[in-house]
Each structure stands twice: as C-alpha cells, then as structure tokens.
Design an enzyme around this catalytic site. Structure first.
Site, PDB file in Angstrom:
ATOM      1  CG  PHE A  45      -1.936  -0.970   1.392  1.00 39.13           C
ATOM      2  CD1 PHE A  45      -3.104  -0.874   0.660  1.00 39.13           C
ATOM      3  CD2 PHE A  45      -1.791  -2.033   2.267  1.00 39.13           C
ATOM      4  CE1 PHE A  45      -4.108  -1.824   0.789  1.00 39.13           C
ATOM      5  CE2 PHE A  45      -2.786  -2.986   2.419  1.00 39.13           C
ATOM      6  CZ  PHE A  45      -3.948  -2.886   1.672  1.00 39.13           C
ATOM      7  CB  SER A  62      -5.521   4.157  -8.724  1.00 38.09           C
ATOM      8  OG  SER A  62      -6.509   5.126  -8.899  1.00 38.09           O
ATOM      9  CE1 TYR A 122      -1.500   7.818  -6.196  1.00 35.50           C
ATOM     10  CE2 TYR A 122      -3.412   8.225  -7.586  1.00 35.50           C
ATOM     11  CZ  TYR A 122      -2.792   7.502  -6.589  1.00 35.50           C
ATOM     12  OH  TYR A 122      -3.449   6.445  -5.993  1.00 35.50           O
ATOM     13  CE  LYS A 144      -1.005   4.215  -6.683  1.00 33.85           C
ATOM     14  NZ  LYS A 144      -0.390   3.430  -5.607  1.00 33.85           N
ATOM     15  CG  PHE A 164     -13.447   1.795  -9.426  1.00 33.25           C
ATOM     16  CD1 PHE A 164     -12.714   0.632  -9.691  1.00 33.25           C
ATOM     17  CD2 PHE A 164     -13.865   2.544 -10.505  1.00 33.25           C
ATOM     18  CE1 PHE A 164     -12.429   0.227 -10.994  1.00 33.25           C
ATOM     19  CE2 PHE A 164     -13.593   2.147 -11.813  1.00 33.25           C
ATOM     20  CZ  PHE A 164     -12.880   0.992 -12.058  1.00 33.25           C
ATOM     21  CG  ASN A 165     -13.783   7.169  -6.342  1.00 36.08           C
ATOM     22  OD1 ASN A 165     -13.655   6.578  -7.403  1.00 36.08           O
ATOM     23  ND2 ASN A 165     -13.546   8.450  -6.227  1.00 36.08           N
TER      24      ASN A 165
HETATM   25  P1  NAD Z   1      -2.541   6.471   2.981  1.00 39.19           P
HETATM   26  O1  NAD Z   1      -1.725   7.675   2.692  1.00 39.19           O
HETATM   27  O2  NAD Z   1      -3.521   6.537   4.098  1.00 39.19           O
HETATM   28  O3  NAD Z   1      -1.620   5.198   3.196  1.00 39.19           O
HETATM   29  C1  NAD Z   1      -0.361   5.057   2.590  1.00 39.19           C
HETATM   30  C2  NAD Z   1       0.631   4.736   3.678  1.00 39.19           C
HETATM   31  O4  NAD Z   1       1.921   4.564   3.105  1.00 39.19           O
HETATM   32  C3  NAD Z   1       0.746   5.845   4.729  1.00 39.19           C
HETATM   33  O5  NAD Z   1       0.572   5.280   6.006  1.00 39.19           O
HETATM   34  C4  NAD Z   1       2.154   6.399   4.555  1.00 39.19           C
HETATM   35  O6  NAD Z   1       2.710   6.843   5.782  1.00 39.19           O
HETATM   36  C5  NAD Z   1       2.882   5.201   3.953  1.00 39.19           C
HETATM   37  N1  NAD Z   1       4.016   5.537   3.087  1.00 39.19           N
HETATM   38  C6  NAD Z   1       4.064   6.434   2.071  1.00 39.19           C
HETATM   39  N2  NAD Z   1       5.283   6.451   1.528  1.00 39.19           N
HETATM   40  C7  NAD Z   1       6.031   5.536   2.190  1.00 39.19           C
HETATM   41  C8  NAD Z   1       7.376   5.103   2.099  1.00 39.19           C
HETATM   42  N3  NAD Z   1       8.225   5.641   1.214  1.00 39.19           N
HETATM   43  N4  NAD Z   1       7.808   4.125   2.938  1.00 39.19           N
HETATM   44  C9  NAD Z   1       6.978   3.595   3.868  1.00 39.19           C
HETATM   45  N5  NAD Z   1       5.697   3.982   4.013  1.00 39.19           N
HETATM   46  C10 NAD Z   1       5.233   4.941   3.179  1.00 39.19           C
HETATM   47  O7  NAD Z   1      -3.298   6.088   1.607  1.00 39.19           O
HETATM   48  P2  NAD Z   1      -4.434   5.010   1.335  1.00 39.19           P
HETATM   49  O8  NAD Z   1      -5.645   5.751   0.937  1.00 39.19           O
HETATM   50  O9  NAD Z   1      -4.485   4.028   2.424  1.00 39.19           O
HETATM   51  O10 NAD Z   1      -3.848   4.356   0.020  1.00 39.19           O
HETATM   52  C11 NAD Z   1      -3.072   3.162   0.039  1.00 39.19           C
HETATM   53  C12 NAD Z   1      -2.616   2.860  -1.370  1.00 39.19           C
HETATM   54  O11 NAD Z   1      -3.763   2.745  -2.213  1.00 39.19           O
HETATM   55  C13 NAD Z   1      -1.743   3.950  -1.982  1.00 39.19           C
HETATM   56  O12 NAD Z   1      -0.741   3.334  -2.750  1.00 39.19           O
HETATM   57  C14 NAD Z   1      -2.708   4.709  -2.869  1.00 39.19           C
HETATM   58  O13 NAD Z   1      -2.068   5.321  -3.947  1.00 39.19           O
HETATM   59  C15 NAD Z   1      -3.625   3.590  -3.333  1.00 39.19           C
HETATM   60  N6  NAD Z   1      -4.956   4.067  -3.736  1.00 39.19           N
HETATM   61  C16 NAD Z   1      -5.680   4.838  -2.869  1.00 39.19           C
HETATM   62  C17 NAD Z   1      -6.926   5.319  -3.260  1.00 39.19           C
HETATM   63  C18 NAD Z   1      -7.710   6.213  -2.348  1.00 39.19           C
HETATM   64  O14 NAD Z   1      -8.601   6.918  -2.834  1.00 39.19           O
HETATM   65  N7  NAD Z   1      -7.489   6.212  -1.043  1.00 39.19           N
HETATM   66  C19 NAD Z   1      -7.444   4.986  -4.532  1.00 39.19           C
HETATM   67  C20 NAD Z   1      -6.678   4.177  -5.372  1.00 39.19           C
HETATM   68  C21 NAD Z   1      -5.426   3.718  -4.960  1.00 39.19           C
HETATM   69  N1  UDP Z   2     -15.573  16.587  -5.651  1.00 42.51           N
HETATM   70  C1  UDP Z   2     -16.224  17.759  -5.353  1.00 42.51           C
HETATM   71  N2  UDP Z   2     -15.744  18.513  -4.315  1.00 42.51           N
HETATM   72  C2  UDP Z   2     -14.672  18.127  -3.566  1.00 42.51           C
HETATM   73  C3  UDP Z   2     -14.018  16.923  -3.887  1.00 42.51           C
HETATM   74  C4  UDP Z   2     -14.495  16.179  -4.955  1.00 42.51           C
HETATM   75  O1  UDP Z   2     -17.203  18.125  -5.995  1.00 42.51           O
HETATM   76  O2  UDP Z   2     -14.283  18.863  -2.642  1.00 42.51           O
HETATM   77  C5  UDP Z   2     -16.097  15.731  -6.754  1.00 42.51           C
HETATM   78  C6  UDP Z   2     -15.119  15.493  -7.886  1.00 42.51           C
HETATM   79  O3  UDP Z   2     -15.241  16.499  -8.859  1.00 42.51           O
HETATM   80  C7  UDP Z   2     -15.571  14.107  -8.385  1.00 42.51           C
HETATM   81  C8  UDP Z   2     -16.070  13.411  -7.124  1.00 42.51           C
HETATM   82  O4  UDP Z   2     -16.374  14.461  -6.199  1.00 42.51           O
HETATM   83  O5  UDP Z   2     -16.663  14.238  -9.275  1.00 42.51           O
HETATM   84  C9  UDP Z   2     -15.052  12.470  -6.477  1.00 42.51           C
HETATM   85  O6  UDP Z   2     -13.829  13.181  -6.286  1.00 42.51           O
HETATM   86  P1  UDP Z   2     -12.601  12.534  -5.509  1.00 42.51           P
HETATM   87  O7  UDP Z   2     -11.495  13.536  -5.529  1.00 42.51           O
HETATM   88  O8  UDP Z   2     -13.062  12.041  -4.189  1.00 42.51           O
HETATM   89  O9  UDP Z   2     -12.239  11.242  -6.372  1.00 42.51           O
HETATM   90  P2  UDP Z   2     -11.689  11.127  -7.879  1.00 42.51           P
HETATM   91  O10 UDP Z   2     -12.049  12.370  -8.621  1.00 42.51           O
HETATM   92  O11 UDP Z   2     -10.229  10.951  -7.742  1.00 42.51           O
HETATM   93  O12 UDP Z   2     -12.359   9.936  -8.440  1.00 42.51           O
END
Ligand code: NAD
Ligand code: UDP
Length: 339
Positions: free
Chosen positions: A80, A124, A148, A152, A177-178
């Site tokens: 993660f 993602s 970003y 990925k 997804f979200n």
């Molecule tokens: P998060 O920031 O809560 O968790 C990521 C963790 O990784 C954090 O605890 C951070 O301290 C740690 N981290 C970052 N860089 C590091 C490093 N160099 N070494 C060790 N630890 C490190 O984010 P999350 O929402 O839990 O996301 C987890 C993963 O899922 C990420 O890779 C993110 O890109 C991916 N992802 C998240 C979402 C989302 O919307 N949350 C969507 C798609 C993919």
């Molecule tokens: N969004 C919004 N206001 C905010 C944050 C997000 O209207 O403060 C909208 C954004 O335009 C999108 C949806 O909410 O249509 C989800 O956005 P988010 O950033 O959570 O996820 P992503 O766009 O990365 O899928």
C-alpha cells in the site's frame, strides 16, 4: 509465514490488517508514518485484541526493508505504501516518482533477494484516464493525466516486466475505485492531512462543522444531475478484496489485473443527500467550476473480481456514509487529540 503490509498504518492498510488478523494471518506493518500515525496502529491492535509487529521504515531504504526480511519469514507483501495526492504530484513530480516508483523497485529487489515473490499492489482506477464508456473493464486502454496516475501505470508495467523475467513471481494489481467509509467500530478511518482532496472526507468534515461549505466541482457534466459520478466502495469491502487476493495468489499463473469497485455510480449530489440522511446533519454546498483533470463518470465492471477472487462489494452507499460519519463524529480531529 507472515505477510508484510507496507503502508499498513494508512487508511486502506489499517482496515486490511484487521481483516487479515481476523483470518488468522501473521502480519508485520511497515510504514514511514509520512501520512499516518502510530495511534492508528494502537487502535487496530485494540480492535484485534493483540499487538502487531510494526517497523517504522521507508520502502526506498534497502536496509530498513532487509532488516524486516531478516527478522521475519515473509511469504507475501501487500504493498500500500505510496503518496496519493494528485494535486501535489503535479507540483512535485519527482517526489512522487521517487517515493512510489523507486520505493516499489527497492521493495521488489529486497523481496527477490529473500526469495519472497508474491505481491499485491495498490493500483487505481485513475489508470483508465477518461474512459470512452462505462462500466470499465480491466482490458480498457490506460492513460494518465498526472504524475500520481503515471506512477501507478509505471509500477504496473514494472511489475509485469518482473514477471516476464521470472515467472515464479505471483503478482496481483488491484485497481481501486473510490474507497470511502470506515471500520464499523468508528475508531479507525481516513485522516487526511490538511484540507481533504477527496469528496467523502470533505463532506464529513463539513457535516461535523470543521469546514463551512462543500465546493461541488461542476454541475454541467453529462450525468443524471450534472455532477461527477464515481464508484464509491466501502473500505471494509476493499480490505476483503485483499484478503481474497492473498488467499488465492499462489494459484495465479499470470499477472492478475483486477478492478475493485461496486459497479454502481453515484453523483456528488447523491452522496451529499445520503450523507445528510446518515448523519442527520446538513451539508451546505456551493457549485463552483469544474476541477481540472476531473472526468464525468467512472465506475467499474467488477465481474472479473467475482470470477477470479470470489469477491464482491456488499456494503451500500448509506452504510458507507453511516460508517464514515461514526468515525468523523467520534474523532473530529482524526487521530490527533487536539488541533
Ligand atoms: P494512505 O496515505 O492513508 O496510506 C499510505 C501509507 O503509506 C501511509 O501510512 C504512509 O505513511 C505510507 N508511506 C508512504 N510512503 C512511504 C514510504 N516511502 N515508505 C513507507 N511507508 C510509506 O493512503 P491510502 O488511501 O491508504 O492508500 C493506500 C494505497 O492505495 C496507496 O498506494 C494509494 O495510492 C492507493 N490508492 C488509494 C486510493 C484512495 O482513494 N485512497 C485509490 C486508489 C489507490
Ligand atoms: N468533488 C467535489 N468537491 C470536492 C471533492 C471532490 O465536488 O471537494 C467531486 C469530484 O469532482 C468528483 C467526485 O467528487 O466528481 C469524487 O472526487 P474525488 O477527488 O473524491 O475522487 P476522484 O475524482 O479521484 O475519483
């Protein structure tokens, strides 16, 4: 035999650790705490009723990682760890490429050295760019509009190349997804640093009174009410997808690329309404111009996950809002005691 969870102190990682522990897995959390706090781990330990080994280290640091592989018999990694703020990635691309890509390369080098070749990677839905149609299937074309997303995409390709070079690797790319919601206990959840970028934490902080008004980015999209449509998935469902991936990883004979979504799209206004109902609070909002880089509609075809992982999302949007509200209202300042 144990599973190393990089980024295990973060939002999705912490929820996944709980389910893995409940399935009886031995876990080691590895996190540099750049976007997480130790308090999250303490609360996870409280939920599961036992202590969990935690190593504070950086995935870009071979010594940090090697010491973990020396100490524990690790047979799979759920990866993660990464930086995830789209806007920051545009202003600091090298920080993102270094942390996410160099970090993953270093992790894979150390894994190979210790003959640990099973990895589940957090990808993602952003890798689908602006899809021509929805629902989105795994074989749709990929693209990225920011560093970003590119990190990925690059990592997915790097992991595929590793497999080509050595087919004894077991690699699962999970395209989320979200993710929204929180553990039903209300003790762990998403704790963004500063102003939230994502919709759900922004709504939650508005409902709890920390923020004045939600800015809705555009109401002129070609969607049911003009606001953006996304596939919101409960973080506990997402966590279960990882448990299933780990359970099945040994069987896979190719790199598996799998969507984790519900298959349902909800608009921003629908999410606001659901949140108001779940919380009993008003969420004041203002319509503002579109956010650069946003797309109109994005939701998954999750049928491959059902077929391959025997997994599907179970929690509805009302439950996502309810659980998110429980976390936010019990912890208005997240893991921090004071602001
Ligand atoms: P998060 O920031 O809560 O968790 C990521 C963790 O990784 C954090 O605890 C951070 O301290 C740690 N981290 C970052 N860089 C590091 C490093 N160099 N070494 C060790 N630890 C490190 O984010 P999350 O929402 O839990 O996301 C987890 C993963 O899922 C990420 O890779 C993110 O890109 C991916 N992802 C998240 C979402 C989302 O919307 N949350 C969507 C798609 C993919
Ligand atoms: N969004 C919004 N206001 C905010 C944050 C997000 O209207 O403060 C909208 C954004 O335009 C999108 C949806 O909410 O249509 C989800 O956005 P988010 O950033 O959570 O996820 P992503 O766009 O990365 O899928």
């Amino acid at each position: 035999m144990a599973i190393l969870v990089t980024g295990g102190a973060g939002y999705i990682g912490s929820h996944t650790v709980i389910l893995l522990k409940e399935m009886g897995q031995d876990i080691i959390i590895f996190d540099n705490l750049s976007n997480a706090s130790k308090e999250a781990i303490l609360r996870v330990e409280r939920i599961v009723g036992e202590s969990i080994p935690f190593v504070q280290g950086d995935i870009r640091n071979k010594d940090d990682l090697s010491s973990v592989f020396e100490q524990y018999d690790i047979d799979a990694v759920i990866h993660f760890a990464g930086l995830k703020a789209v806007g920051e990635s545009v202003s600091k691309p090298l920080k993102y490429y270094d942390n996410n890509i160099v970090g993953t390369i270093t992790l894979c080098e150390v894994m190979a050295k210790y003959q640990c070749k099973s990895i589940v990677f957090s990808s993602s839905a952003t890798v689908y760019g602006d899809p021509e149609t929805t629902p989105i299937k795994e074989d749709f074309p990929t693209s990225a509009t920011n560093p970003y997303g590119r990190s990925k995409l690059f990592i997915e390709e790097i992991l595929r190349d590793i497999y080509v070079s050595d087919t004894s690797w077991k690699i699962v790319l999970l395209r989320y997804f979200n993710p929204v919601g929180a553990h039903p206990s209300g003790t762990i959840g998403e704790d963004p640093l500063g102003l939230p970028n994502n919709l759900m934490p922004y709504i939650a902080q508005t409902a709890v009174g920390k923020l004045k008004t939600l800015n809705i980015f555009g109401d002129d999209y070609d969607t049911m009410d003009g606001t953006g449509v996304r596939d919101y998935i409960h973080v506990m469902d997402l966590a279960m997808g990882h448990v299933k991936a780990i359970e099945k990883i040994a069987q896979f004979t190719e790199v598996m690329t799998i969507n984790l979504g519900t298959g349902n799209g909800y608009s921003v206004l629908e999410m606001v309404k659901n949140f108001e109902k779940a919380s009993g609070k008003k969420v004041p909002y203002t319509i503002v111009p579109r956010r650069a880089g946003d797309i109109a509609t994005c939701y998954a075809d999750p049928s491959y996950a059902k077929e391959i992982l025997d997994w599907e999302a179970k929690k509805d949007v009302y439950t996502m809002c309810k659980d998110s509200w429980r976390w936010q209202s019990n912890n208005p300042n997240g893991y921090k005691e004071d602001v």
